[in-house]
Structures are given as C-alpha cells and as structure tokens.
Design a protein around this motif. Structure first.
Motif, PDB file in Angstrom:
ATOM      1  N   TYR A 174      -9.628   4.025  -8.251  1.00 54.37           N
ATOM      2  CA  TYR A 174      -9.534   3.405  -9.574  1.00 54.37           C
ATOM      3  C   TYR A 174     -10.481   2.217  -9.710  1.00 54.37           C
ATOM      4  O   TYR A 174     -10.972   1.927 -10.787  1.00 54.37           O
ATOM      5  CB  TYR A 174      -8.085   2.966  -9.820  1.00 54.37           C
ATOM      6  CG  TYR A 174      -7.700   2.928 -11.275  1.00 54.37           C
ATOM      7  CD1 TYR A 174      -7.479   4.105 -11.997  1.00 54.37           C
ATOM      8  CD2 TYR A 174      -7.549   1.712 -11.947  1.00 54.37           C
ATOM      9  CE1 TYR A 174      -7.116   4.065 -13.324  1.00 54.37           C
ATOM     10  CE2 TYR A 174      -7.178   1.669 -13.279  1.00 54.37           C
ATOM     11  CZ  TYR A 174      -6.964   2.844 -13.965  1.00 54.37           C
ATOM     12  OH  TYR A 174      -6.597   2.812 -15.284  1.00 54.37           O
ATOM     13  N   LYS A 205     -12.458   1.898 -16.126  1.00 49.86           N
ATOM     14  CA  LYS A 205     -11.006   1.758 -16.019  1.00 49.86           C
ATOM     15  C   LYS A 205     -10.552   0.407 -16.532  1.00 49.86           C
ATOM     16  O   LYS A 205     -11.338  -0.535 -16.603  1.00 49.86           O
ATOM     17  CB  LYS A 205     -10.575   1.917 -14.557  1.00 49.86           C
ATOM     18  CG  LYS A 205     -11.044   3.194 -13.895  1.00 49.86           C
ATOM     19  CD  LYS A 205     -10.507   4.419 -14.596  1.00 49.86           C
ATOM     20  CE  LYS A 205     -10.948   5.697 -13.916  1.00 49.86           C
ATOM     21  NZ  LYS A 205     -10.865   6.858 -14.800  1.00 49.86           N
ATOM     22  N   GLU A 206      -9.266   0.325 -16.834  1.00 48.59           N
ATOM     23  CA  GLU A 206      -8.693  -0.968 -17.192  1.00 48.59           C
ATOM     24  C   GLU A 206      -7.563  -1.297 -16.225  1.00 48.59           C
ATOM     25  O   GLU A 206      -6.678  -0.482 -16.006  1.00 48.59           O
ATOM     26  CB  GLU A 206      -8.156  -0.939 -18.630  1.00 48.59           C
ATOM     27  CG  GLU A 206      -7.524  -2.271 -19.019  1.00 48.59           C
ATOM     28  CD  GLU A 206      -7.275  -2.427 -20.511  1.00 48.59           C
ATOM     29  OE1 GLU A 206      -7.649  -1.530 -21.285  1.00 48.59           O
ATOM     30  OE2 GLU A 206      -6.700  -3.468 -20.891  1.00 48.59           O
ATOM     31  N   GLY A 207      -7.615  -2.504 -15.646  1.00 48.15           N
ATOM     32  CA  GLY A 207      -6.582  -2.869 -14.682  1.00 48.15           C
ATOM     33  C   GLY A 207      -5.797  -4.103 -15.088  1.00 48.15           C
ATOM     34  O   GLY A 207      -4.702  -4.340 -14.591  1.00 48.15           O
ATOM     35  N   CYS A 208      -6.374  -4.930 -15.981  1.00 47.86           N
ATOM     36  CA  CYS A 208      -5.639  -6.151 -16.345  1.00 47.86           C
ATOM     37  C   CYS A 208      -5.878  -6.567 -17.787  1.00 47.86           C
ATOM     38  O   CYS A 208      -5.047  -7.248 -18.365  1.00 47.86           O
ATOM     39  CB  CYS A 208      -6.012  -7.291 -15.404  1.00 47.86           C
ATOM     40  SG  CYS A 208      -7.678  -7.920 -15.648  1.00 47.86           S
ATOM     41  N   THR A 217     -12.170  -3.874 -12.823  1.00 42.27           N
ATOM     42  CA  THR A 217     -12.243  -2.407 -12.865  1.00 42.27           C
ATOM     43  C   THR A 217     -12.999  -1.910 -14.088  1.00 42.27           C
ATOM     44  O   THR A 217     -13.452  -0.774 -14.113  1.00 42.27           O
ATOM     45  CB  THR A 217     -10.843  -1.743 -12.890  1.00 42.27           C
ATOM     46  OG1 THR A 217     -10.105  -2.299 -13.955  1.00 42.27           O
ATOM     47  CG2 THR A 217     -10.103  -1.940 -11.608  1.00 42.27           C
ATOM     48  N   CYS A 236      -9.674  -8.401 -12.782  1.00 41.04           N
ATOM     49  CA  CYS A 236      -9.720  -7.380 -11.732  1.00 41.04           C
ATOM     50  C   CYS A 236     -11.052  -6.655 -11.583  1.00 41.04           C
ATOM     51  O   CYS A 236     -11.304  -6.062 -10.553  1.00 41.04           O
ATOM     52  CB  CYS A 236      -8.598  -6.369 -11.935  1.00 41.04           C
ATOM     53  SG  CYS A 236      -8.868  -5.228 -13.292  1.00 41.04           S
ATOM     54  N   LEU A 291     -11.332  -6.397  -7.761  1.00 45.27           N
ATOM     55  CA  LEU A 291     -10.208  -6.223  -6.839  1.00 45.27           C
ATOM     56  C   LEU A 291     -10.057  -4.770  -6.416  1.00 45.27           C
ATOM     57  O   LEU A 291     -10.332  -3.855  -7.195  1.00 45.27           O
ATOM     58  CB  LEU A 291      -8.912  -6.691  -7.497  1.00 45.27           C
ATOM     59  CG  LEU A 291      -8.816  -8.192  -7.794  1.00 45.27           C
ATOM     60  CD1 LEU A 291      -7.529  -8.493  -8.563  1.00 45.27           C
ATOM     61  CD2 LEU A 291      -8.881  -9.014  -6.505  1.00 45.27           C
ATOM     62  N   SER A 330     -13.303   2.114  -7.986  1.00 42.14           N
ATOM     63  CA  SER A 330     -14.634   2.543  -7.537  1.00 42.14           C
ATOM     64  C   SER A 330     -15.720   2.429  -8.604  1.00 42.14           C
ATOM     65  O   SER A 330     -16.797   1.885  -8.315  1.00 42.14           O
ATOM     66  CB  SER A 330     -14.590   3.974  -6.989  1.00 42.14           C
ATOM     67  OG  SER A 330     -13.664   4.069  -5.944  1.00 42.14           O
ATOM     68  N   PRO A 331     -15.500   2.917  -9.843  1.00 38.69           N
ATOM     69  CA  PRO A 331     -16.581   2.808 -10.827  1.00 38.69           C
ATOM     70  C   PRO A 331     -17.040   1.358 -11.035  1.00 38.69           C
ATOM     71  O   PRO A 331     -18.245   1.071 -10.999  1.00 38.69           O
ATOM     72  CB  PRO A 331     -15.968   3.388 -12.103  1.00 38.69           C
ATOM     73  CG  PRO A 331     -14.926   4.343 -11.611  1.00 38.69           C
ATOM     74  CD  PRO A 331     -14.357   3.677 -10.383  1.00 38.69           C
TER      75      PRO A 331
END
Lengths: 771, 160
Positions: free
Chosen positions: B100, B36-39, B46, B44, B132, B102-103
């Motif tokens: 989101y 995932k991408e969070g920032c 992710t 973050c 985060l 978790s991975p």
C-alpha cells in the motif's frame, strides 16, 4: 521476467509484487463504480451514556442524502462479536465508548455525507465512565454492560501448575515487579473500508478489507438477519491488517447500507481519525509479577496477576488474555506457576487482536523479570535464559508437554555466538560523549493456531483450468505477509508448473472455501498443509487421466512437466490444455481439508476459557538490541538489532525475512514511541502526527538468523513466522537500556521523557545516599 | 473551471471544481487508483505524486494547483518501458509486502534519485522519512533504492 518454476525454499519474487508496484492491484479501497453512494457513521463522541433522542430531520432534508438509518432499522439481532455477541451495529440505547455508532448515512457524495453527519444531533445522557482497570474492578463500579453477570469482568481465569504459593518458600531469591503497557493502534496504511451492493436477485456483494471473509459472512448474517447464501464476501489483498481487520469493522454497516441503496454501490472508507476512534486496538495491560528461583538461577515458582483492558466490547479480549496467560511464564521451564487474569470492560476504545496477540505484553514482563533476576544473581542474562529454556519433552508454564519442534535453545545459542553479543563490552565502552550504550537480549515465543475449542481448519481448492493452467483458490486473506506467494510456491512445487501458468484467486465466499482467518501464525501452516494434499491429488489425477490417453501401462511411466505430461518411455507428450479439454470440470478440481493438531495433555487448568487454550505449536526467537541513550535528552536510539528465529523450515527466505524485519520494526515502535493516550475515554492521539509509528530514520538495519528446526506437522516443516518477532524488541530494548545506565523502566513505551525522569530519580537517589 | 496539465506524459484538460482534492480527482475521475490514501493530512506519504519531477502529497493539493504542471503517478512512472528500475528493484529486493505504501515510496525515491543519483543509505532513509511503511521495517526498501540507483547509473553509462 523470465519464466520459472516457483519452488519451495527459494526466494522467488512475490506473486503480487508486480501488480502492487505498478499500481494495478485493486485493494478494497480501489473499487468505485457508476452511481456510487458514500456511507458514513455518526459516532457518539461520549464515552458512556444513554441515548435520549436522535434528531436527523435537518440532515434528511439535505439534497443528496439518500437515507439515514439508526439501530431501529437493523433487521437482525443488531449484535456483532466473534465470541461474545455484545457489540451493536448501530446503538439503540446505550453508548459504551466514544466511537460507538449511532446513525448511518447514505449520500450522493462525500461532501453531502460530511454535512449530513454534522447535522445529526444526538441527545445522550452521560453516565459515570470506567476509564481504568481499577475503576472497572471497584465493587460499586457502574457497569459497562448491565446484562453481563453483574460486574465489569468479561473473563476471569486461572492457569496453574504445581503449587506456586508453597514453592516460593523453597526459593533462594524472590523478585517482584509491576509492569504496564499502553494500548496501541495497528496503524495499517489502508484504513478500514469496503464497498457493497445488492444484485437484482437480492444477493448482496461486499468487497472488504478483511482478515476473515468467511467469519464476516457469519457475523453479518447473524447481526442483520440475512441468510448466508444471500451474502457474498470478496476479500482482496489488504493494505495491512496486523489483527485489526480480524473482526467486523465496516462489514455490517455496509451491508445494511446496501439494503437501502436500491442496487447502487455504496462505499465506506474510514478516515484515519475514525480508524483510531472506532477501530480495534492492542490491549493495555498491567502485569504484577513475582518470580522465585534458586541461587544458581534455576526458576522455581512464578505467580502473576494480569489485567487486560478490553475496552467497551469483548471482541477477542478473553482469547487475547488467554494467550497472554499461556505465555506469561516465558519460554521457560518453571515447575510451579499460578497465573491469574482479569479481562475487564471499560469505556475505552475496543481492544482486540493485534500481532503478538496478548503475548507482546507479557513478554515485557517475563523478560523484565529474567533481567532483574540475572542482575540480582550477577549472572549473564543469556546464560540465565539458556539454563531455563524449554526443551522438547518439558512442560511449559501452562502444563502442556512440548512434543513438537522447540528451538529456543538454538535461538539463544545463535545470539550468544554472534559478534554483536561477544563484542558488546567493547562496543559499549566506545560510546561517544554524553551517550551511554547497552546491549540487551530477550527470549520469546508465540503459539500458533486457534488452540483447543474450535478446529483450526483450512480447505484448499486447486483446479486444472480448461486452458491447462493451475488455479489456486485461496480461502484465507493475504494482508501483506506473503502467504499467497507461499501458496504459489506450494502449487508450483507439487505440480511442477511455471509461474505464468499458476493463478491465485483471493478469498471470495462464492469461489473459495472456508479457511479461517489470516491470523495466529496459522495462515500458511494450515492452508499450506491443505494445499499440499489437494495439489498432490490433482497431480495424481492429471497423470492418471493422461495414462488413459497415452495408453501407458502404469502411471509410473508418466511425469508431469511444465505445461504437459510426458510418457518417458516413448517420449510422447500431452499438453495440459488438451488433457483438460477431455476432463469434465468437476474432475479438474481437487479439494482437501487440513486441521491443525492440538495439545493432548489432560489439563485441569484454564477451565474458564471455552476456546483458544491451550496450544501445541510455538515459534521461538531470541533477540538482541544494541542501543545508545543520550544522557542530555533521554532519547534512546536502536543502533543494531539481531533476531534469531525458530519458525521451522523456511519456504521463502525473502518472505521470511520480511516478516522478521516487519515484526521487529513494529516492536521497536511499541518499545520506543507508540501509545494511545486517553483522557476519559477520548483519544488524545487521533492521527499519525500524534500516534507516532517508526519512520525510515528510526529503524536500524536488522540482522536475521533462521534457526531452522523442522516442524514435522507443518508444510515442508514450517511454522508461523509473523507474530513471534514483535514480542522481542520491547524487552530486549528495556534490557539494553538497563545495561546502558542502570535504569529499569517498567512502563512502556520507553520515551525520552520517561527515561529522563528516571535518570533524575536515579541521580537524586544517589545524592541522598550517605557516602 | 477548466484545468490544463500534463498527466503521465499526456496533455490533459478537465472541467472540475478548483478546490477538489488532487488525490480524489486522479483516483476517481482518471481511475489512477495506484495513488493511495492513508491519512488525508500529509502525514503518511502514500498519496505521493511527482509534480514537475518533485515529490508532492496529492491529498494536500487542490485541483487548481495542477494548472500548467506535469504530473507523474505510479501508473506513468515506467513510461514506454514495462517497469522502471525502481519498480523492478522493489520486487527483486523484497521491498513490497502489503504494497500500500509502495507507489508513494517508489515515487519519493524517484524524486531523490533525480536529485542525487548516488545516495548513501542514510540519505535514502532521510529522503523517504515522509513515507510511512508499517510492514517492512524499511531495510529492504533502502536496499531496493540502492539497487535501482546502481541499475540507473549503469543504464546511463550504456546510453552515454
């Protein structure tokens, strides 16, 4: 995993757990497709101004740019907004905050998109800006919305009861204080995003990270002038929402982009910085309190003035303030209240819904007042709260009679009898060198549902599939709070089927039915009640149809068991797939609607609110925070935390505790570090390196006690558990800090700088005092 | 340019721009959307992947840095098994809410347990402090990592 029947009251593993830990779950962000286009927005970057011109010539000539759209290309009203339609999809003339969108670009890839956005020049004539509540209320203040009633006040309202002005003369003690809380961001890890495309038949499909897919359809239809039957909104599991995805973010922009994409898929995914600038925020609020009580601590009169900074657009500002005003007197019995509120437009980022919707703010104030009163009267802060706590039959501060479960006293008792409270003196005395310790408490509550003025409704749909399995069509989003798992349990419990025979369909306007937003502590309550009705009807139908096949004399001889119906007398069984094969599709689907009850009191107050006031049902909590303050740095550390919560009966202890923990953690962030810093409407904390949310080292292990009242109107006796927990940490921690060192901070967050400054002030004051 | 690396146990080569972000390459070209991408700026966690077993942020890596490396994403963590003990523990202990983070969280925990198979709760918190989570308050994530560590020790004892 072994098969099991998901039943109510059990900590069954989350229905979405496996797909989420394996990386298989497709969030909105995870949808791509052949020939994908990327869409992005050129934002104003100026807080207040008038557009003089826009030059997209160079950007248009860039190879790979498909289209550049402005406000003139918006086909409908070009206005969005849940209650007040005041927010343009693309600005045509006026700019009201830095994140305002002025042009929409479609490009072949993200590199071209970024280049094109940078090449667009917008000529904006700056206007004097409104950056604070006081600025907004000045009689000669420039107007953020010229068309809005000649002032920057979006909504002014009064909630009162008794005669507060006179009642203060009957009080033995009167205290006054002003509290302020800043704006904060939801900081969900999945930023606002979606993907949209136009089908060959002209219909537009939007897959979007949203808390309110059915309202999105309405908003898009209104803003873009597209009939609702030509829009299909699909809302997969969200990577967090917390209120920030309750309202239009990318929706209208993406559908507009799809109209110009020639059938290709268009993706928009806000960067973290864009999410900070253009996404919704929690309201910054100033709260002026005056509280009067008898010398024995009995609360008698409350007067307060609340000022909510709603930023550039209304969004849910009026409703957020309404809930704040409704909770401004705390979960207490106060005979005389006068609560006045002003929700004002400014040129700051747009504020809206966030967990603890207006209530997290006032909780700091009313509990701060209770701590000050306890100190003044030398009373135990817990005893003072207990003495005044609402009980069933009392009227709350807004004048609503508490006719349903009211568990605040039980919550306070649970905290009072806990070793953390009983052993607090010793624990405080054992503070290590240069540290001071304190233990604080807070009593909080949070209403459930939309309140009066619009039906809080959900429509459940459940199907016996042709294969003999159960399919639940969830019309309300799961942003991580676990309502989908609760629906899984309700269907499993009522229909007695095993986990692998139950399938959940996430919100999709083409398949599921309108069930409102995932918000307001209503999600499981409202949809769950509807689902119980629908599932029970399906159960009756399955048994009734089986009776025909099995030639049973009465339906009582039959039982629905996993995968089959059994005739108990003869032992004969009909597998559900066989039964389903003789039932026509419409016979295999049951639909049922539930509407939340509302308060019946005839109130003569709060008339300014046309929706969202008052509420009937509340969840309650009492929190305890044990903190340690570093005398050298002012740093505050939460060492232990306890929450006793009344959210009715617990359907899934694990999901319930997840909500309690998560709310506390966000609340600790709100108490200690979270703050959107602004300078003339520009965000100085644009990313997660500057807007600090708690990490794994910042949150202690938490204890959660469930004070299970039975809310008879709720599904199996439950109430919403998601919101109330965020209201406790800030006041409990502020109270603990005061216990530790006598400092009462009235501005959140309680940063080390603020505490250190207060300590220096305290020392200077002490030194000045003649001995 | 041609870049050769091992992706979730399989030899892979791809012709792509050397400055393509690894997160985009893996998500878009390989369909590994579990990352995932969070920032997009390393704040973050992710987008965590394992590079030669070490915890790395794929939003801060460029494709050329993959040359000769062995990459594990969440999709490849379980290998031949249905689930890695960490994945199983995350579900069982309630460490997943929106999921989101978790991975990335699971992979960061995997890197920790390789280095320190019996971490204390404090060590787990420290190792995960770059990831985060906005939903859980971390407690159940720490519980899950502890539980997985125990399960993995048991597996090892059985095998040994």
């Amino acid at each position: 995993m072994k098969s099991f029947i998901p039943e109510i009251g059990c900590s069954i593993p989350r229905a979405d757990g496996e797909a989420k830990v394996s990386g298989e779950e497709k969030y909105a962000t995870d949808h791509y497709g052949d020939g994908l286009l990327w869409a992005g927005v050129r934002r104003a970057g100026i807080p207040h101004g008038r557009i003089r011109g826009l030059d997209a010539g160079q950007a248009k000539n860039l190879p790979g740019v498909i289209a550049i759209l402005t406000g003139r290309d918006v086909p409908g009203t070009n206005r969005q907004g849940i209650v007040h339609k005041d927010q343009p999809v693309l600005c045509t003339d006026k700019i009201r905050h830095c994140g305002d969108p002025v042009a929409l670009v479609l490009a072949e890839d993200r590199t071209v998109l970024a280049q094109a956005l940078a090449l667009i020049t917008v000529d904006i004539e700056p206007l004097p800006g409104i950056f604070s509540i006081d600025d907004a209320l000045r009689p000669d203040a420039p107007l953020v919305h010229e068309e809005h009633s000649g002032s920057n006040v979006l909504l002014a309202a009064t909630v009162d009861k008794g005669n507060a002005e006179e009642a203060f003369s009957e009080c033995d003690v009167i205290l006054e204080e002003t509290f302020t809380v800043p704006s904060v961001a939801h900081a969900f890890l999945e930023t606002e995003n979606g993907i949209a495309w136009q089908e060959p038949d002209g219909k537009i499909v939007l897959v979007v990270s949203t808390q309110a897919p059915f309202r999105d359809r309405f908003e898009i239809s209104h803003a873009l002038g597209i009939p609702m039957d030509r829009l299909r909104i699909i809302g997969p599991y969200l990577g967090g929402g917390f209120g920030g995805k309750d309202g239009a973010t990318v929706q209208c922009l993406l559908v507009l982009a799809a109209i110009h994409a020639g059938g290709r898929r268009v993706k928009m995914w806000w960067s973290r910085e864009e999410s900070m600038a253009a996404g919704f925020k929690r309201h910054a609020v100033r709260m002026e309190y005056r509280l009067g009580a008898g010398s024995d601590g009995t609360l008698h009169a409350l007067k307060c003035r609340l000022y909510y900074d709603t930023g550039a657009y209304a969004h849910l500002g009026g409703e957020v303030m309404a809930l704040g005003m409704e909770h401004a007197s705390g979960p207490y019995r106060i005979p005389h209240t006068l609560i006045e509120g002003w929700c004002v437009y400014t040129n700051n980022p747009v504020a809206g819904a966030m967990r603890g919707f207006g209530v997290a703010q006032v909780s700091f104030a009313f509990e701060g007042m209770m701590d000050r009163l306890a100190e003044k009267l030398r009373m135990d802060p817990l005893d003072l709260r207990m003495k005044n706590a609402l009980q069933r039959g009392d009227k709350n501060g807004a004048g609503v009679t508490m006719t349903h479960s009211t568990g605040i006293v039980s919550c306070l008792e649970a905290v009072g009898s806990h070793p953390l409270w009983k052993g607090k003196e010793q624990w405080m005395a054992e503070a290590p060198p240069f540290k001071k310790r304190g233990v604080g408490v807070a009593a909080v509550f949070n209403a459930m549902g939309y309140g009066r003025g619009l039906p809080d409704s959900a429509i459940a749909k459940v199907e016996l599939t042709a294969e003999g399995k159960i399919r639940v069509y969830c019309g309300v989003s799961d942003m991580g709070q676990g309502n989908a798992t609760a629906f899984f349990q309700i269907a499993g419990g009522v229909l007695g089927q095993e986990n692998d025979a139950i399938e959940l369909v996430q919100p999709d306007t083409a398949r599921t039915l309108p069930s409102g937003s995932a918000s307001a502590g209503r999600t499981t309550y409202t949809y769950g009640n509807a689902l119980i009705q629908a599932a029970e009807e399906l159960r009756r139908r399955i048994i009734g149809r089986a009776a025909l096949m099995i030639l049973a004399d009465t339906v009582d001889e039959l039982e629905l068991l996993p995968g089959r119906v059994k005739h108990l007398k003869s032992g004969r069984e009909i597998p559900l797939n066989i039964l389903a094969s003789v039932m026509p599709p419409e016979d295999r689907i049951c639909i049922s609607q539930f509407i939340m009850p509302v308060a019946r009191d005839g109130l003569e107050t709060g008339k300014a609110f046309f929706i969202g006031f008052p509420h009937l049902l509340f969840s309650y909590a009492a929190h305890l925070a044990a903190v340690e303050m570093d005398e050298l740095t002012g740093t505050l550390e939460v060492k232990a935390y306890l929450a006793a919560t009344d959210a009715g009966r617990v359907l899934n202890p694990q999901s319930y505790e997840q909500q309690v923990h998560g709310a506390i953690a966000q609340g600790i962030g709100y108490a200690l570090c979270e703050e959107i810093k602004l300078e003339e409407g520009r965000i100085l904390t644009p990313d997660l390196a500057t807007f600090i949310i708690p990490g794994a080292m910042d949150i202690p292990d938490m204890m959660s006690i469930s004070v299970e009242t039975c809310e008879t109107s709720g599904p199996y006796g439950m109430k919403g558990a998601g919101e109330v927990g965020i209201n406790g940490p800030l006041p409990a921690i502020a109270g603990a800090l005061a216990q530790a060192c006598g400092i009462r901070v009235k501005t959140a967050p309680l940063t080390a700088e603020r505490i250190l400054e207060a300590m220096v002030e305290q020392q200077t004051a002490c030194e000045r005092k003649p001995s | 340019m041609i870049i050769r690396f091992v992706l979730n146990g399989e030899e892979t080569q791809i012709d792509c721009a050397p400055d393509r972000r690894v997160i985009d390459l893996l998500r878009e070209d390989f369909g590994l959307t579990g990352i995932k991408e969070g920032c997009g700026s390393g704040e973050c966690g992710t987008c965590t992947i394992l590079v030669d077993g070490e915890n790395r942020l794929s939003c801060l890596m460029l494709a050329v840095q993959l040359e000769g490396k062995s990459i594990t994403t969440i999709e490849g963590l379980a290998g031949e098994n249905r689930q890695h003990p960490l994945q199983e523990a995350f579900i069982r202990c309630g460490a997943v809410q929106c999921g989101y983070c978790s991975p990335g969280m699971i992979l960061a925990a995997r890197a920790l347990l390789t280095e320190n198979p019996e971490p204390t709760r404090e060590q787990i918190r420290e190792a995960l402090s770059g990831n985060l989570c906005r939903c859980t308050g971390y407690q159940k994530i720490v519980d899950a990592v502890e539980a997985a560590a125990r399960a993995m020790q048991k597996q090892k004892e059985k095998a040994g």
